[in-house]
Design a protein around this motif. Structure first.
Motif, mmCIF file in Angstrom:
data_model
loop_
_atom_site.group_PDB
_atom_site.id
_atom_site.type_symbol
_atom_site.label_atom_id
_atom_site.label_comp_id
_atom_site.label_asym_id
_atom_site.label_seq_id
_atom_site.Cartn_x
_atom_site.Cartn_y
_atom_site.Cartn_z
ATOM 1 N N ILE A 1 -9.842 -11.957 -4.624
ATOM 2 C CA ILE A 1 -9.057 -10.380 -5.436
ATOM 3 C C ILE A 1 -10.401 -9.844 -3.897
ATOM 4 O O ILE A 1 -11.703 -9.539 -4.022
ATOM 5 C CB ILE A 1 -9.661 -10.016 -6.910
ATOM 6 N N ILE A 2 -9.909 -8.659 -3.817
ATOM 7 C CA ILE A 2 -10.767 -7.749 -2.991
ATOM 8 C C ILE A 2 -11.059 -6.661 -3.609
ATOM 9 O O ILE A 2 -10.605 -6.032 -4.775
ATOM 10 C CB ILE A 2 -8.990 -7.037 -2.053
ATOM 11 N N LEU B 1 -13.518 -7.198 1.834
ATOM 12 C CA LEU B 1 -12.205 -7.066 2.847
ATOM 13 C C LEU B 1 -12.142 -7.643 4.404
ATOM 14 O O LEU B 1 -11.548 -8.858 5.065
ATOM 15 C CB LEU B 1 -11.583 -5.719 3.183
ATOM 16 N N ARG B 2 -14.191 -7.452 4.353
ATOM 17 C CA ARG B 2 -14.635 -8.413 5.597
ATOM 18 C C ARG B 2 -14.438 -10.435 5.475
ATOM 19 O O ARG B 2 -13.804 -10.900 6.048
ATOM 20 C CB ARG B 2 -15.287 -7.792 6.584
ATOM 21 N N GLN B 3 -14.960 -10.287 4.314
ATOM 22 C CA GLN B 3 -14.277 -11.448 4.284
ATOM 23 C C GLN B 3 -13.067 -12.203 4.050
ATOM 24 O O GLN B 3 -12.971 -13.291 4.591
ATOM 25 C CB GLN B 3 -15.456 -12.254 2.437
ATOM 26 N N ALA B 4 -12.509 -11.188 3.515
ATOM 27 C CA ALA B 4 -11.228 -12.112 3.656
ATOM 28 C C ALA B 4 -10.265 -11.724 4.832
ATOM 29 O O ALA B 4 -9.512 -12.752 4.537
ATOM 30 C CB ALA B 4 -10.394 -10.857 2.795
ATOM 31 N N LEU B 5 -10.500 -11.115 5.768
ATOM 32 C CA LEU B 5 -10.591 -11.340 6.828
ATOM 33 C C LEU B 5 -10.906 -12.535 8.216
ATOM 34 O O LEU B 5 -10.432 -13.232 8.182
ATOM 35 C CB LEU B 5 -10.710 -10.250 7.795
ATOM 36 N N ASN C 1 4.799 -7.947 -2.184
ATOM 37 C CA ASN C 1 3.679 -8.104 -1.792
ATOM 38 C C ASN C 1 2.597 -6.798 -0.976
ATOM 39 O O ASN C 1 4.269 -6.252 -0.706
ATOM 40 C CB ASN C 1 4.587 -8.782 -0.816
ATOM 41 N N ASP C 2 2.148 -6.661 0.060
ATOM 42 C CA ASP C 2 1.423 -5.567 0.454
ATOM 43 C C ASP C 2 1.055 -5.697 1.464
ATOM 44 O O ASP C 2 0.356 -6.771 1.731
ATOM 45 C CB ASP C 2 1.257 -4.893 -0.699
ATOM 46 N N ALA C 3 0.976 -5.168 2.493
ATOM 47 C CA ALA C 3 -0.062 -5.416 4.032
ATOM 48 C C ALA C 3 -1.314 -4.515 3.934
ATOM 49 O O ALA C 3 -0.822 -3.191 3.706
ATOM 50 C CB ALA C 3 0.571 -4.773 5.248
ATOM 51 N N VAL C 4 -2.293 -4.827 3.755
ATOM 52 C CA VAL C 4 -3.671 -3.649 3.535
ATOM 53 C C VAL C 4 -3.624 -3.302 4.962
ATOM 54 O O VAL C 4 -4.226 -4.702 6.227
ATOM 55 C CB VAL C 4 -4.664 -4.440 3.507
ATOM 56 N N VAL D 1 -2.286 -16.880 -4.227
ATOM 57 C CA VAL D 1 -3.615 -15.844 -4.027
ATOM 58 C C VAL D 1 -4.822 -16.598 -5.082
ATOM 59 O O VAL D 1 -4.511 -16.725 -6.296
ATOM 60 C CB VAL D 1 -3.116 -14.439 -4.606
ATOM 61 N N LYS D 2 -5.760 -16.441 -4.398
ATOM 62 C CA LYS D 2 -7.318 -16.883 -5.444
ATOM 63 C C LYS D 2 -7.747 -15.969 -6.089
ATOM 64 O O LYS D 2 -7.700 -14.364 -5.825
ATOM 65 C CB LYS D 2 -8.215 -17.693 -5.002
ATOM 66 N N GLN D 3 -7.782 -15.788 -7.858
ATOM 67 C CA GLN D 3 -8.246 -14.633 -8.432
ATOM 68 C C GLN D 3 -9.354 -14.607 -9.518
ATOM 69 O O GLN D 3 -9.400 -14.046 -10.584
ATOM 70 C CB GLN D 3 -7.031 -14.258 -9.416
ATOM 71 N N ASP D 4 -9.993 -16.025 -9.615
ATOM 72 C CA ASP D 4 -11.237 -16.136 -10.339
ATOM 73 C C ASP D 4 -12.774 -15.239 -9.383
ATOM 74 O O ASP D 4 -13.102 -16.209 -10.021
ATOM 75 C CB ASP D 4 -11.137 -17.840 -10.504
ATOM 76 N N GLU D 5 -12.137 -14.914 -7.570
ATOM 77 C CA GLU D 5 -13.240 -14.972 -7.021
ATOM 78 C C GLU D 5 -13.211 -13.424 -6.635
ATOM 79 O O GLU D 5 -12.019 -12.995 -5.733
ATOM 80 C CB GLU D 5 -13.488 -15.946 -6.220
#
Length: 273
Positions: A189-190, A220-224, A150-153, A212-216
């Motif tokens: 995925i970022i 970073l803004r969309q993830a936020l 795990n990581d914090a971006v 986590v979702k790995q098919d799309e």
């Protein structure tokens, strides 16, 4: 001053790396002796010295030399009467059949080009050595992440609002040979790959690869925006004064169904706060 200062990365001055020689400032860096430079007071003294040196060089090249060939060829013969001169034996070296000619001296332009090439090559080698030391120190200071950690971006200020989170939690799903990491969050995925100094490892595993979702792929803004904080990003309005300010679709925040924040108008009130 920057080009003449010693650089620890290339192990020489930038001037020397560019031109192949040390920088020259004033007469102290010339070939004139120091005692001659101390006697110079004006530019006329310098011009007189240069003309004097030029005349000395010209006279040295045009001075008469002793004719040694004539003296050897005109030697009198003292052989007795009735005797013929003996032929002079030819000298042959016992080890070498012929004498090798000395190598031709290089021209000043060729020597200068070689010096420039050597200095630039040494500067490049010094930079490569510095890069290896930096990478080695970075790997010692920052522990490499493994797949599944795990990581914090960190989220840039332009991509988040005042009330949004500063980091987003993700999972490492891949690491290439250049130690660039692919990170996935709950929304996907970022797109950007991260180096080790761009995120922090979490001591505990709060997410797994199945969370986590790995098919799309998402930015970073969309993830936020997919989180509970709903990132503000660049969205803001510049509505003017009036009673119905920020209450129509002419307001960007009202049209996007968001509340106005401090980036829109700091101390002014509006109908969308």
């Amino acid at each position: 001053m920057k080009n003449s200062a010693y650089h620890s990365g290339i192990k020489r001055t930038p001037y020397k790396a560019m031109f192949g020689c040390d920088h020259k400032v004033g007469l102290t860096s010339s070939c004139l002796p120091s005692e001659v430079i101390e006697r110079l007071q004006t530019e006329d003294d310098l011009l007189a010295l240069i003309s004097e040196l030029t005349e000395d060089e010209v006279s040295a090249h045009t001075s008469p030399t002793a004719d040694t060939t004539a003296s050897t060829n005109t030697a009198p013969s003292t052989l007795p009467t009735g005797q013929s001169p003996q032929p002079t034996p030819e000298f042959t070296s016992p080890t070498h059949t012929h004498e090798e000619s000395p190598p031709l001296s290089l021209s000043p332009l060729t020597r200068r080009e070689r010096e420039i090439t050597q200095e630039r090559k040494r500067a490049r080698e010094a930079q490569l050595s510095q890069t290896k030391r930096m990478v080695k120190r970075s790997r010692l200071d920052s522990k490499a992440g493994e797949v599944g950690d795990n990581d914090a971006v960190s989220i840039p200020l332009v991509d988040r609002g005042r009330g949004d989170a500063r980091n987003i939690l993700g999972v490492i799903i891949d690491r290439d040979e250049n130690y660039l990491y692919t990170i996935a969050v709950k929304s996907g995925i970022i797109k950007t790959k991260y180096s080790r100094n761009q995120f922090d490892l979490c001591p505990q595993k709060l997410l797994t690869q199945s969370d986590v979702k790995q098919d799309e792929q998402v930015s970073l803004r969309q993830a936020l925006k997919s989180t509970a904080t709903r990132g503000q990003g660049f969205l803001k309005c510049g509505c003017g004064t009036g009673k119905k300010r920020c209450s129509t679709n002419r307001c960007n925040c009202y049209k996007a169904k968001r509340r106005c924040n401090s980036r829109c108008h700091n101390s002014l009130t509006c109908a969308n706060k």
